[in-house]
Enzyme design. Structure first.
Site, short mmCIF file in Angstrom:
data_model
loop_
_atom_site.label_atom_id
_atom_site.label_comp_id
_atom_site.label_asym_id
_atom_site.label_seq_id
_atom_site.Cartn_x
_atom_site.Cartn_y
_atom_site.Cartn_z
N GLU A 104 0.79 -1.24 0.00
CA GLU A 104 0.00 0.00 0.00
C GLU A 104 0.82 1.29 0.00
O GLU A 104 0.43 2.26 0.62
CB GLU A 104 -0.96 0.02 1.19
CG GLU A 104 -2.01 -1.08 1.10
CD GLU A 104 -3.04 -1.05 2.22
OE1 GLU A 104 -2.86 -0.30 3.18
OE2 GLU A 104 -4.04 -1.80 2.13
C1 BMA Z 1 -4.62 -3.15 5.34
C2 BMA Z 1 -3.25 -3.60 5.81
C3 BMA Z 1 -2.87 -3.06 7.13
C4 BMA Z 1 -4.03 -2.84 8.05
C5 BMA Z 1 -5.32 -3.30 7.46
C6 BMA Z 1 -6.50 -2.98 8.29
O1 BMA Z 1 -4.62 -2.36 4.25
O2 BMA Z 1 -2.29 -3.41 4.84
O3 BMA Z 1 -2.17 -1.88 6.96
O4 BMA Z 1 -3.83 -3.44 9.25
O5 BMA Z 1 -5.43 -2.68 6.26
O6 BMA Z 1 -6.71 -1.63 8.44
#
Ligand code: BMA
Length: 843
Positions: free
Chosen positions: A445
């Site tokens: 991300e």
């Molecule tokens: C996602 C993951 C984490 C996070 C999760 C929940 O995008 O990559 O960064 O814990 O979201 O928010």
């Protein structure tokens, strides 16, 4: 000389040289004894465990409390502000000292460490993910040696580095250190920034030459043979002749060998070999994960060195081809498209040094039991232990491997890039022989964050700042990593950032991978999962509370309410509990107490996620993968996991096992129509009978339809489409349930239930569930029956760590259900202890 004497002398000479040949060139001595530690600047020393870390050592010495208990996390924050010293001493004898080369190897130092041997600085470490090897041949003395490591405060280091930049990077607190990001706190993880010798440390003594590493590649596969090669790096102290030999301890292929004339320094050599009639490596559900042991041996005049590798013969590709919708995104294993079923894997521990092989075995076995074929090692954690990849190899779990960069922008100065380069090399070389390793992915991300999360505005970047930060990003993920992969592992595909497009973009549904967070972060209803089907869902998720027993482990009675201080400490999403409550209000009546709330949260997570996973599977082959967020936890917490910190399964894990089975029958409602899809991951079609039975809540069979159908390989096929009212024929949608079964003769290949209304709109009735208990060699066997339709029947034996063969299942009157409770413990009052609840009891 007497002929007899000559013979004996000859024999002895032969024996002697044979023995000599058997001498290993390389010896290892672990330095995990006699460690002590102290806070720098004090002179109080305590016993330390190596491998280990400062928090677990402080705990073991009674200096800090368990940070996982109640609100203790806060009280240990001082630890990462301090510096810590670890020291040991060890004796070196004559024989050890006589080696031509001695190296001190740290498989992992967490993180900023100054290492001294006998008073001299031999290393300044700055990267938790690197392996450090230091030539100590000259420094090591015969007799007593002293090793001392000063761990600098990671917080202080980050602050100092951050101050050097003209702008503030997102997640400034953690990005300057090459240290596991999640330890700085995550939305499911505590902030526990530890330090220490987190992996083994040893001395490597050697003479003449040693194999540094071997990359075993499959170059060509046909039915009659696989052609492989081993590319080696051999380190030699001086020029020498040697023989390189590749063999199969099981006799699976013929040995090959080659004469080498080694130069001093690193020698790159290669040798081809063939495996006749290769048994391919297949993922779980598709076939056997066949593996071959391969011994790579270097035989020199005075000894040998051997590397023992375990490999699989297979091809794996990430195939992306333009099509009428956009671009496909699918893994092909041995040329066969595989729908990826799995989840995102985070570290199993906040303090990974205390993990054992058994912890990994239990985790991977839970993935296998739930019919996974893929895990994504998410980029905010750690490159996992060898045990993890070995178990994935053995169990047919494909690994999507992120490099450890997540949700932030990183610096791009030369020093930083240099350490990242070494980190990438070390880990690629360590992991590339694993058959399970399917994909390298640059980060989690970051592209998405940069484009969509408003960092640039929030942190007030000038155009120049943005240009610089983005160019630093490009340097790491589009230059450095692909370059290292080109050299060290050109056999696997590389995907720079997951996801390729943020979930708000159109393209997220038509190409690449998607992290769809409209449900949860966007507060959209679960039904949106059906509309937001993408080519490959690499993240989506919804939180639930861990089982009540887990909550009890970190709370006192008085903490057990939704918004208590302690429960808030164990909920790391800023509005997590509120979000769960909001979604629950949409679907369920008000749970009568906190324990019921906890249970309903799990039922809701399972139901909601099932909606998503089923939609992805039904859309195969448009959609070719679903990896939910998240598989596991690193401490006891409310989170998106399906398996808690202690390895307990939430309702979702049981549900996933069912939805991830190769054959899946999926009834669903769409625009007042009842539809049923048959989904199959089999490689051939399966013919059978689809039976749709409509029951009222008293268990009376109101209607039954049956139809001959065919589950086609690798796709979801809609086999039924009826107006719901026509199917119900006047029966109430509020008090009826559909049971769908796919049968081959009498055998149930798969089955599923569908309720027609939301739980709060159903005429739920409290069920009277009767049971009979029998004992067997595994533990206890419970056979259940119910008087009315019972949903999400949950069995629990308080304070016992046994495992249920099934849980959170639906029951219809007239049916019986038998489950086992596997436990090593005697439970004399099993029947009295057994708690049974179903959904209607929660309100
Ligand atoms: C996602 C993951 C984490 C996070 C999760 C929940 O995008 O990559 O960064 O814990 O979201 O928010």
């Amino acid at each position: 000389m007497d002929r007899k004497l000559l013979f004996i002398a000859g024999f002895l000479l032969l024996m002697f040289s044979a023995c000599e040949e058997q001498q290993p060139l390389v010896g290892k001595r672990y330095l995990n004894q006699n460690w002590e530690f102290s806070q720098a600047g004090t002179d109080t020393w305590h016993m330390a465990e190596v491998p280990g870390c400062v928090h677990t050592d402080l705990m073991a010495n009674g200096i800090i409390e368990d940070p996982f208990y109640r609100g203790n996390e806060d009280s240990v924050q001082w630890v990462s502000e301090k510096e810590w010293v670890y020291r040991t001493s060890f004796r070196i004898d004559e024989v050890e000292k006589s080696h031509q080369a001695t190296e001190l190897i740290f498989e992992g130092l967490d993180t900023h460490a100054t290492v001294q041997l006998n008073g001299e600085v031999i290393l300044n470490a700055d990267n938790m993910f690197r392996t450090w090897s230091i030539d100590v041949s000259d420094l090591l003395i015969k007799g007593e040696n002293h090793l001392e490591i000063l761990f600098h405060s990671p917080e202080e280091y980050n602050t100092r580095q951050a101050a050097k930049l003209p702008y503030v990077l997102p997640e400034d607190e953690r990005v300057h250190s090459r240290k596991a990001p999640y330890q700085f706190g995550w939305d499911w993880g505590p902030r526990l920034i530890t330090s220490g010798i987190w992996k083994p440390v040893y001395l490597r003594f050697w003479n003449h030459a040693r194999i540094d590493n071997a990359f075993i590649k499959t170059n060509k596969i046909s039915d009659d043979k696989a052609v492989l090669s081993a590319d080696l790096e051999v380190d030699a102290i001086q020029p020498a002749n040697a023989t390189l030999k590749i063999s199969s301890p099981e006799g699976a292929f013929e040995s090959v060998s080659r004469e080498l004339s080694l130069q001093s320094g690193i020698n790159q050599v290669s040798l081809d070999f063939e495996i006749p009639e290769p048994q391919l490596w297949w993922s779980n559900g598709l076939g056997e994960p066949n593996l071959y042991d391969v011994h790579v041996e270097l035989v020199a005049e005075d000894g040998y060195d051997v590397l023992k590798e375990r490999i699989g013969v297979r091809t794996i590709e990430l195939v992306q081809e333009d099509d009428q919708y956009g671009r496909s995104f699918e893994f092909h294993l041995n040329g066969v498209p595989v729908f990826a079923k799995g989840a995102n894997f985070i570290p199993l521990e906040s303090f990974p040094s205390r993990l054992t092989r058994e912890d990994y075995e239990s985790a991977i076995s839970d993935a296998v039991k739930a019919n996974f074929n893929m895990l994504r090692v998410w980029g905010g954690g750690i490159y996992e232990d060898d045990a993890f990849y070995e178990l994935c190899d053995e169990n047919g779990i494909m690994v999507w491997q992120d490099f450890m960069f997540a949700c932030a922008m990183y610096p791009g100065d030369d020093r930083f890039l240099e350490t990242v380069r070494h980190e990438v090399e070390d880990n690629v070389v360590r992991l590339r022989n694993h058959a399970s390793l399917a994909l390298w992915c640059g980060n989690n991300e970051i592209q998405n964050g940069w484009l969509d999360w408003g960092w640039q505005k929030r942190l007030g970047y000038s155009e120049d700042d943005s240009t610089q930060i983005w160019s630093d990003y490009q340097k790491i993920f589009h230059e450095l990593i692909p370059e290292v992969l080109g050299q060290q592992d050109p056999t696997r595909d590389y995907w720079p950032s997951s996801p390729s497009y943020g979930w708000g973009h159109e393209e997220a549904l038509t190409q690449g991978d998607n992290h769809y967070w409209g449900v949860w972060w966007g507060m959209e209803p679960f039904s949106m999962y059906r509309k937001k089907v993408s080519r490959f869902m690499s993240e989506f998720g919804f939180q639930a509370f861990p089982p009540w027993e887990t909550i009890k482990s970190f709370t006192l009675e008085e903490d057990r309410s939704l918004f208590s201080d302690v429960m808030q400490v164990h909920q790391k999403h800023h509005i997590g509990n509120k979000t769960i409550q909001t979604y629950m209000d949409r679907w369920y009546p008000q749970p009568k107490d906190f324990e019921s709330f906890v249970y309903v949260s799990q039922v809701m997570q399972a139901e909601g996620m099932a909606d998503g996973i089923a939609a992805h599977r039904r859309s195969m082959p448009y959609s070719m993968g679903t990896l939910y967020w998240q598989f596991n936890d690193c401490w006891p917490v409310v989170s998106w996991s399906s398996r808690d910190y202690y390895g307990n399964w939430k309702a979702l894990h049981y549900r996933v096992r069912k939805i991830y089975s190769n054959l899946y029958v999926s009834p669903f409602l769409e625009d007042d129509r009842l539809k049923v899809s048959l989904v199959s991951d089999e490689r051939t079609s399966v013919k059978g009978t689809l039976v749709l039975s409509l029951y009222d809540f008293q268990g009376e069979l109101l209607r039954q339809l049956s139809e001959e159908v065919e589950a086609l390989p690798n796709q979801g096929v809609e086999v039924t489409d009826l107006a719901l009212q026509d199917f119900l024929q006047g029966a109430s949608s509020k008090s009826t349930v559909l049971k769908a079964e796919f049968l081959k003769g009498d055998e149930v290949l798969c089955d599923n239930h569908l309720f027609f209304e939301l739980p709060k709109d159903r005429q739920m009735e409290e069920a009277e569930i009767s049971f009979i208990v029998a004992q067997n060699e595994k533990g206890f066997e419970v056979t259940l029956a119910t008087d009315v339709v019972a949903e999400s029947v949950y069995l629990n034996i308080p304070e016992n760590s046994g495992r249920w063969s099934d849980n959170f299942f639906n029951m219809i009157p007239g049916e019986t259900k038998t489950v086992t409770f596997e436990t090593g413990e005697e439970i004399p009052d099993f029947e009295e202890e057994l708690e049974i609840r179903s959904l209607a009891d929660a309100f």
